[in-house]
Design a protein around this motif. Sequence first.
Motif, mmCIF file in Angstrom:
data_model
loop_
_atom_site.group_PDB
_atom_site.id
_atom_site.type_symbol
_atom_site.label_atom_id
_atom_site.label_comp_id
_atom_site.label_asym_id
_atom_site.label_seq_id
_atom_site.Cartn_x
_atom_site.Cartn_y
_atom_site.Cartn_z
ATOM 1 N N VAL A 208 0.835 -1.199 0.000
ATOM 2 C CA VAL A 208 0.000 0.000 0.000
ATOM 3 C C VAL A 208 0.875 1.255 0.000
ATOM 4 O O VAL A 208 0.649 2.192 -0.775
ATOM 5 C CB VAL A 208 -0.953 -0.008 1.213
ATOM 6 C CG1 VAL A 208 -1.737 1.293 1.295
ATOM 7 C CG2 VAL A 208 -1.906 -1.199 1.126
ATOM 8 N N ALA A 209 1.885 1.286 0.860
ATOM 9 C CA ALA A 209 2.770 2.448 0.937
ATOM 10 C C ALA A 209 3.595 2.618 -0.332
ATOM 11 O O ALA A 209 3.814 3.736 -0.807
ATOM 12 C CB ALA A 209 3.691 2.328 2.151
ATOM 13 N N ALA A 210 4.062 1.498 -0.899
ATOM 14 C CA ALA A 210 4.871 1.560 -2.123
ATOM 15 C C ALA A 210 4.029 2.056 -3.300
ATOM 16 O O ALA A 210 4.500 2.825 -4.141
ATOM 17 C CB ALA A 210 5.476 0.207 -2.431
ATOM 18 N N HIS A 211 2.778 1.614 -3.373
ATOM 19 C CA HIS A 211 1.895 2.092 -4.445
ATOM 20 C C HIS A 211 1.692 3.591 -4.352
ATOM 21 O O HIS A 211 1.675 4.300 -5.373
ATOM 22 C CB HIS A 211 0.546 1.372 -4.383
ATOM 23 C CG HIS A 211 -0.429 1.825 -5.416
ATOM 24 N ND1 HIS A 211 -1.372 2.805 -5.161
ATOM 25 C CD2 HIS A 211 -0.585 1.469 -6.720
ATOM 26 C CE1 HIS A 211 -2.080 3.007 -6.262
ATOM 27 N NE2 HIS A 211 -1.620 2.211 -7.215
ATOM 28 N N GLU A 212 1.566 4.102 -3.142
ATOM 29 C CA GLU A 212 1.367 5.540 -2.959
ATOM 30 C C GLU A 212 2.592 6.326 -3.430
ATOM 31 O O GLU A 212 2.476 7.485 -3.841
ATOM 32 C CB GLU A 212 1.087 5.849 -1.486
ATOM 33 C CG GLU A 212 0.790 7.303 -1.180
ATOM 34 C CD GLU A 212 -0.457 7.842 -1.879
ATOM 35 O OE1 GLU A 212 -0.556 9.081 -2.029
ATOM 36 O OE2 GLU A 212 -1.320 7.036 -2.304
ATOM 37 N N ALA A 213 3.770 5.685 -3.392
ATOM 38 C CA ALA A 213 5.004 6.365 -3.817
ATOM 39 C C ALA A 213 5.167 6.402 -5.328
ATOM 40 O O ALA A 213 6.073 7.072 -5.838
ATOM 41 C CB ALA A 213 6.219 5.684 -3.185
ATOM 42 N N LEU A 214 4.325 5.680 -6.076
ATOM 43 C CA LEU A 214 4.453 5.639 -7.534
ATOM 44 C C LEU A 214 4.171 6.985 -8.178
ATOM 45 O O LEU A 214 3.213 7.680 -7.833
ATOM 46 C CB LEU A 214 3.485 4.614 -8.129
ATOM 47 C CG LEU A 214 3.883 3.139 -8.136
ATOM 48 C CD1 LEU A 214 2.743 2.316 -8.712
ATOM 49 C CD2 LEU A 214 5.158 2.921 -8.943
#
Length: 311
Positions: A208-214
Amino acid sequence: MKALTIDHSAPGHLALTTVADPEPTAHQALIRVHSFSLNAGEVHHAVPEGEAGTVPGWDAAGTVIRAAADGSGPPLGTPVVTVAADGAWAELRAVDTDLIGTVPEGTDLGPISTLPVAAGTALRALHRIGPILGRRVLVTGAGGGVGRFTLQLAARGGADVIAVTSDPAKTEDLRALGADEIVTDLASLKDIEPVHGVVELVGGTHMVAAHEALAENGVLVSAGHISGEGEQFPYGALFGHGRRHNRQIATFYLLDDAVGLGADLTWLAALTVRGELDPQVALRSDWTKVTRAAAELAGRRVRGKAVIDIH
């Protein structure tokens, strides 16, 4: 032949027994296994949940003792690295020639046995992201087996590499493997400059956090779920309006993406032999001690790859 088979009454769910030799199909070569490597998915799931009496194991390196009857694949006597859904933890293995990479003569096959699942997943996950030269690539679970190969290959591909690890003690190791930035606090991902691609190996809150960083048009490749957690995206996380949009989540499983894999394994082996790819072997023992080695890996006490030698 001798083989490690799944035995749920034995310590570590494994027993060293005698079983029938494998019978290769026309499109398979017969390999005498020298070494195999352990993967987290095997020690956490494949062995404890496997069918009793079967021979587990994905990665193995050895020598061709019978070439494929249809003429495909390497000839008799060739050192090779192999991958398949099972059968690696034995003296002999029959493998589809599409899943065999060749290895230069005289190579120590122990480190080479680490390549198929870990380095193969890293390479093909990066391919799914697309061109990475000059772009930012984030790797979660960067201190694990797949993560360490991903850092090296992403740096080799010209990416600016951001490594996510829960263990600050691994910082210097990960920088040496190619990480330009290290993130040890998952909450701080919201503050980093957006990334073009993510190789996501943990799942749950990390995904979830990594997707937000995209960044806009970025790609997250989900190639592992070592956390065992599910994902719950907050309301609005997948909106396009008013946010970075067209951000993709792609799932990945190596053996479902096997076309051309033998050539990739050959390339990865050549890199390793030339010293341009470090398998990070942190534990090496013979197969009479595989239960102890698997326990060390399952307990996350191995900082790198575990190699088991048969002879």
